[in-house]
Design an enzyme around this catalytic site. Structure first.
Site, mmCIF file in Angstrom:
data_model
loop_
_atom_site.group_PDB
_atom_site.id
_atom_site.type_symbol
_atom_site.label_atom_id
_atom_site.label_comp_id
_atom_site.label_asym_id
_atom_site.label_seq_id
_atom_site.Cartn_x
_atom_site.Cartn_y
_atom_site.Cartn_z
ATOM 1 N N GLU A 180 109.554 58.442 73.491
ATOM 2 C CA GLU A 180 110.279 59.245 72.494
ATOM 3 C C GLU A 180 111.109 60.350 73.144
ATOM 4 O O GLU A 180 110.616 61.129 73.974
ATOM 5 C CB GLU A 180 109.257 59.851 71.507
ATOM 6 N N ASP B 251 101.482 58.310 62.334
ATOM 7 C CA ASP B 251 100.946 59.572 61.796
ATOM 8 C C ASP B 251 102.083 60.434 61.240
ATOM 9 O O ASP B 251 101.836 61.486 60.632
ATOM 10 C CB ASP B 251 100.099 60.312 62.840
ATOM 11 N N SER B 252 103.324 59.963 61.393
ATOM 12 C CA SER B 252 104.458 60.609 60.719
ATOM 13 C C SER B 252 104.295 60.542 59.209
ATOM 14 O O SER B 252 105.037 61.205 58.476
ATOM 15 C CB SER B 252 105.778 59.950 61.140
ATOM 16 N N GLU C 251 98.793 58.878 71.883
ATOM 17 C CA GLU C 251 99.758 59.667 72.654
ATOM 18 C C GLU C 251 99.122 60.148 73.954
ATOM 19 O O GLU C 251 97.973 60.596 73.951
ATOM 20 C CB GLU C 251 100.214 60.883 71.835
ATOM 21 N N LYS D 155 97.752 52.892 68.404
ATOM 22 C CA LYS D 155 98.636 53.662 69.295
ATOM 23 C C LYS D 155 98.006 55.027 69.537
ATOM 24 O O LYS D 155 97.406 55.590 68.618
ATOM 25 C CB LYS D 155 100.024 53.826 68.666
#
Ligand code: KIV
Length: 272
Positions: free
Chosen positions: A190, A52-53, A123, A121
């Site tokens: 991260e 999503d970056s 979070e 993925k």
């Protein structure tokens, strides 16, 4: 040319588990389009994350929050068609999996059915165990993401290093174990201290793929446009720039503009 140690076969979630068991490191990068995906795939990258970056790198947004499910599916589909060997993981965007487990299943399913991703993925830690379990039961491999979780920027207000205190470190280790137990096949970790990266890799049997989590994790991931020196708006300390392509591109473009303006492009060889 493929990177040394890349191996020839298709990378699957099982391959990644075997890599960890054999002490072989995993090389992952982000990709958002077909051209980059095929370049990275041919160069031997193991995992292509359609991150999503894309919101900050390609859409010019300040955070990853605004990117939509439709946009992620679109980028995923482009990447998947460029990847023959690498495992393609589609990032579930903000609010595509937090509202309900049913919602998460529908959206993760779209990532596989329409985006042709091979995994998703998401979070978060223990709070997402029921979601991870449901997706895995439905046949959707899940990669977790702990430590700095950029979708929660509005809650934390800062991108500073996570897991610096003993209590938060214990929580992160418990979260990793809970995700593993729920069936996640790997976890992105991260921006945490290197020693915590090592402890989390030791505490789990699924690969911990670090980004700013030190050298002891089971693999590394970077944003491709960061490590190529193309995205220069900010530069976290954990990014190693392998090239300075923003400078290269600026040089090439100004050379073209000069040649057009002074009449040296096109030459007779470039004309019919
Ligand atoms: O979206 C992304 O690119 C990511 C990586 C930074 C791991 O989540």
């Amino acid at each position: 040319m493929a990177a040394k140690g890349a191996g020839k076969g298709k990378v699957t979630t099982q391959t990644l588990r075997e890599r960890k068991a054999n002490g072989e490191r995993i090389a992952a990068l982000t990709a958002y389009d077909h051209l980059f995906a095929s370049l990275l795939d041919q160069a031997g990258v193991d995992v292509l994350l359609v991150g999503d970056s894309v919101a900050t790198v390609m859409q010019g947004r300040d955070t990853t929050v605004p990117v939509t499910m439709d946009q992620m599916v679109y980028h995923c589909e482009l990447v998947r068609r460029g990847a023959n060997r690498a495992l393609v993981v589609g990032d579930l965007p903000f609010l595509s999996y937090q509202v309900s487990v049913t919602d998460a299943l529908r959206n993760a399913g779209r990532m596989l059915k329409e985006g042709h991703a091979e995994a998703v993925k998401l979070e978060g830690g223990r709070a997402f165990v029921p979601t991870v379990e449901k997706l895995v039961q439905a046949g959707i491999p899940v990669m977790g993401h702990l430590g700095l979780t950029p979708q929660s920027i509005n809650q934390f207000g800062t991108y500073k290093t996570r897991g610096t205190g003993a209590a938060e470190q214990a929580t992160l280790i418990d979260d990793a174990k809970a995700l593993e137990q729920a069936g996640a096949f790997a976890i992105v970790l991260e921006k945490v201290p290197a020693d915590l990266g090592r402890r989390m890799a030791e505490a789990t049997s699924v690969p911990i793929i670090g980004i700013g989590a030190g050298p002891h994790t089971d693999g590394q991931i970077l944003v491709t446009h960061d490590m190529l020196g193309m995205f220069t708006r900010f530069r976290p300390r954990f990014v190693r720039r392998y090239r300075e392509l923003a400078d290269e591109i600026a040089g090439a473009i100004s050379g073209y503009c000069d040649d057009v303006r002074n009449g040296t492009f096109p030459s007779s060889d470039e004309s019919y």
